[in-house]
Design an enzyme around this catalytic site. Structure first.
Site, mmCIF file in Angstrom:
data_model
loop_
_atom_site.group_PDB
_atom_site.id
_atom_site.type_symbol
_atom_site.label_atom_id
_atom_site.label_comp_id
_atom_site.label_asym_id
_atom_site.label_seq_id
_atom_site.Cartn_x
_atom_site.Cartn_y
_atom_site.Cartn_z
ATOM 1 N N LYS A 111 -3.260 -12.624 -1.136
ATOM 2 C CA LYS A 111 -3.528 -13.212 -2.450
ATOM 3 C C LYS A 111 -3.918 -14.686 -2.312
ATOM 4 O O LYS A 111 -4.808 -15.169 -3.013
ATOM 5 C CB LYS A 111 -2.298 -13.087 -3.366
ATOM 6 C CG LYS A 111 -1.910 -11.650 -3.674
ATOM 7 C CD LYS A 111 -2.611 -11.130 -4.913
ATOM 8 C CE LYS A 111 -2.628 -9.609 -5.039
ATOM 9 N NZ LYS A 111 -1.317 -8.979 -5.015
ATOM 10 N N LYS A 194 -10.763 4.407 0.522
ATOM 11 C CA LYS A 194 -10.110 5.114 -0.578
ATOM 12 C C LYS A 194 -10.689 4.724 -1.937
ATOM 13 O O LYS A 194 -11.201 3.620 -2.121
ATOM 14 C CB LYS A 194 -8.602 4.871 -0.543
ATOM 15 C CG LYS A 194 -8.182 3.454 -0.869
ATOM 16 C CD LYS A 194 -6.698 3.402 -1.244
ATOM 17 C CE LYS A 194 -6.419 2.193 -2.105
ATOM 18 N NZ LYS A 194 -5.296 2.274 -2.971
ATOM 19 N N LYS A 197 -10.063 1.001 -8.032
ATOM 20 C CA LYS A 197 -10.784 0.368 -9.152
ATOM 21 C C LYS A 197 -11.445 -0.921 -8.697
ATOM 22 O O LYS A 197 -12.383 -1.389 -9.312
ATOM 23 C CB LYS A 197 -9.895 0.169 -10.371
ATOM 24 C CG LYS A 197 -8.709 -0.702 -10.134
ATOM 25 C CD LYS A 197 -7.883 -0.790 -11.407
ATOM 26 C CE LYS A 197 -6.485 -1.264 -11.104
ATOM 27 N NZ LYS A 197 -5.642 -0.330 -10.376
HETATM 28 P P1 ADP Z 1 -6.203 0.647 -7.129
HETATM 29 O O1 ADP Z 1 -6.297 0.819 -5.625
HETATM 30 O O2 ADP Z 1 -7.290 1.343 -7.839
HETATM 31 O O3 ADP Z 1 -6.031 -0.802 -7.530
HETATM 32 P P2 ADP Z 1 -3.383 0.777 -7.576
HETATM 33 O O4 ADP Z 1 -3.168 -0.119 -6.397
HETATM 34 O O5 ADP Z 1 -3.089 0.256 -8.940
HETATM 35 O O6 ADP Z 1 -4.855 1.386 -7.536
HETATM 36 O O7 ADP Z 1 -2.539 2.093 -7.300
HETATM 37 C C1 ADP Z 1 -1.570 2.658 -8.134
HETATM 38 C C2 ADP Z 1 -0.990 3.869 -7.447
HETATM 39 O O8 ADP Z 1 -1.993 4.849 -7.139
HETATM 40 C C3 ADP Z 1 -0.320 3.544 -6.104
HETATM 41 O O9 ADP Z 1 0.869 4.327 -5.997
HETATM 42 C C4 ADP Z 1 -1.321 3.983 -5.058
HETATM 43 O O10 ADP Z 1 -0.689 4.391 -3.851
HETATM 44 C C5 ADP Z 1 -2.029 5.152 -5.751
HETATM 45 N N1 ADP Z 1 -3.438 5.231 -5.330
HETATM 46 C C6 ADP Z 1 -4.427 4.384 -5.700
HETATM 47 N N2 ADP Z 1 -5.612 4.735 -5.164
HETATM 48 C C7 ADP Z 1 -5.363 5.850 -4.422
HETATM 49 C C8 ADP Z 1 -6.198 6.734 -3.624
HETATM 50 N N3 ADP Z 1 -7.505 6.534 -3.512
HETATM 51 N N4 ADP Z 1 -5.612 7.776 -3.010
HETATM 52 C C9 ADP Z 1 -4.288 8.005 -3.140
HETATM 53 N N5 ADP Z 1 -3.449 7.232 -3.879
HETATM 54 C C10 ADP Z 1 -3.970 6.169 -4.518
#
Ligand code: ADP
Ligand code: TRP
Length: 332
Positions: A111, A194, A197
């Site tokens: 960060k 992966k 967003k």
């Molecule tokens: P992003 O990566 O879109 O910012 P977050 O970090 O807010 O998503 O993730 C929220 C939850 O969703 C976490 O528990 C994370 O492990 C799961 N998660 C997010 N993206 C994936 C993915 N592509 N595959 C599996 N789990 C995911």
């Protein structure tokens, strides 16, 4: 009964990765454990959202959780800021969290690198707040992805330190939880790692998008120029499309495209069309439900209220114990 805690920062709409990586596990867990699932709106203040954005995002995630099947009767689905015991315990735990260890956290370093202009104290003590989220319910399990493992280790450290300092067994050691034993990783549409967003608008399939948007995104997903010999290995981009197919399509469909890839007759356009249709079949009912729930303010408010009551019941019991142990004893 064993206790599960998990939180998600409200930063917008949920995507397919959130569902298969997190929410689907929650649905199983709420049947088996005393589960606390919350929307981490206090955590999200580190990025200084406007009040409108903050409220809108919390509402979006709450509606999505409910639409995806989290049941206020089976779990405690709550909003972090509805539980004042959390910031209270955070204050106490901050006294035993040291600058050195907080500065060494990988997510803090990331960060700092990414947002040099906003290195606030909340960012530094993010792991303390997260530890409190977990410890306040004396959680046994925390279903999180690999990126959160260090935070979980710090949680154990803070909990154990408190126990040692006051020579009391208040906080058990929470463990990471995964129902299948292996963590699911849903790939994105741009062929790079992966689904996320932060991977840009084209990367993620959101539940609350319209059919046309989702169809277009899938049709534009990155592929390669096609297999050139029988049984050729797949490129990462094509493998990703197959991974997505496995999440939503029937075994017959998957077999059909595996076979046509193996004998080089595959047309990626057909694969994408089928993937889009199967994806929409899966998403549409959930999306309709999201929209219904978002418009049902009585249901939203009832759900948030039940969740807050359950969370506060558990949190206030821990706080009562902690206050006594610390030495905050009443004179009146
Ligand atoms: P992003 O990566 O879109 O910012 P977050 O970090 O807010 O998503 O993730 C929220 C939850 O969703 C976490 O528990 C994370 O492990 C799961 N998660 C997010 N993206 C994936 C993915 N592509 N595959 C599996 N789990 C995911
Ligand atoms: N830090 C987590 C994330 O970025 C969100 C979170 C906050 C959380 N508090 C938590 C997760 C407690 C599990 C338990 O995804």
């Amino acid at each position: 009964m064993q206790v599960v805690v998990s939180g998600i920062r409200p930063t917008g709409k949920l995507h397919l990765g959130n569902y298969f990586g997190a929410v689907r596990n929650f649905l199983e867990m709420q049947e088996k454990y005393r589960s606390y699932f919350f929307i981490a709106d206090i955590h999200s203040l580190t990025t200084h959202p406007t009040p409108q954005d903050l409220h809108g995002n919390v509402k979006q995630v709450l509606a999505e959780y409910l639409a995806m099947g989290l049941d206020p009767a089976k779990c405690a689905l709550f909003i972090q800021s509805d539980v004042p015991e959390i910031p209270e315990l955070y204050t106490y735990m901050n006294m035993n969290a040291y600058l050195g260890e907080l500065e060494r956290s990988a997510s803090f370093k990331d960060k700092v690198r990414a947002h040099k202009d906003n290195v606030n104290a909340g960012l530094l003590t993010y792991p303390v707040l997260m530890a409190v989220d977990i410890l306040i319910h004396k959680a046994d399990f925390v279903p999180v992805g690999k990126d959160q493992e260090q935070h979980l280790e710090m949680t154990r450290q803070f909990g154990n330190r408190f126990n040692r300092m006051y020579n009391a067994q208040v906080f058990p050691e929470p463990q990471a939880y995964s129902s299948t034993g292996e963590l699911v990783k849903v790939p994105g549409l741009t062929g790079q790692g992966k689904m996320s967003k932060s991977g840009g608008e084209a990367d993620a399939i959101f539940f609350d998008d319209d059919d046309t948007v989702t169809r277009k995104k899938i049709m534009r997903a990155v592929t390669d120029s096609g297999p050139t010999e029988p049984n050729a290995p797949k490129s990462e981009e094509v493998q990703n499309l197959f991974e997505l197919l496995k999440l939503v399509s029937t075994t017959d469909t998957i077999e059909h495209f595996e076979n046509s890839y193996a004998d080089c007759s595959i047309r990626y356009g057909d694969l994408k069309k089928q993937l889009a249709e199967d994806m929409l079949k899966f998403i549409a009912p959930i999306r309709e439900r999201i929209r219904e729930v978002k418009n049902d303010s009585a249901y939203l408010s009832k759900s948030a209220q039940i969740g807050a009551e359950k969370a506060r019941e558990s949190a206030s019991a821990t706080l009562k114990e902690v206050r006594e142990i610390i030495g905050f004893r009443k004179f009146y």
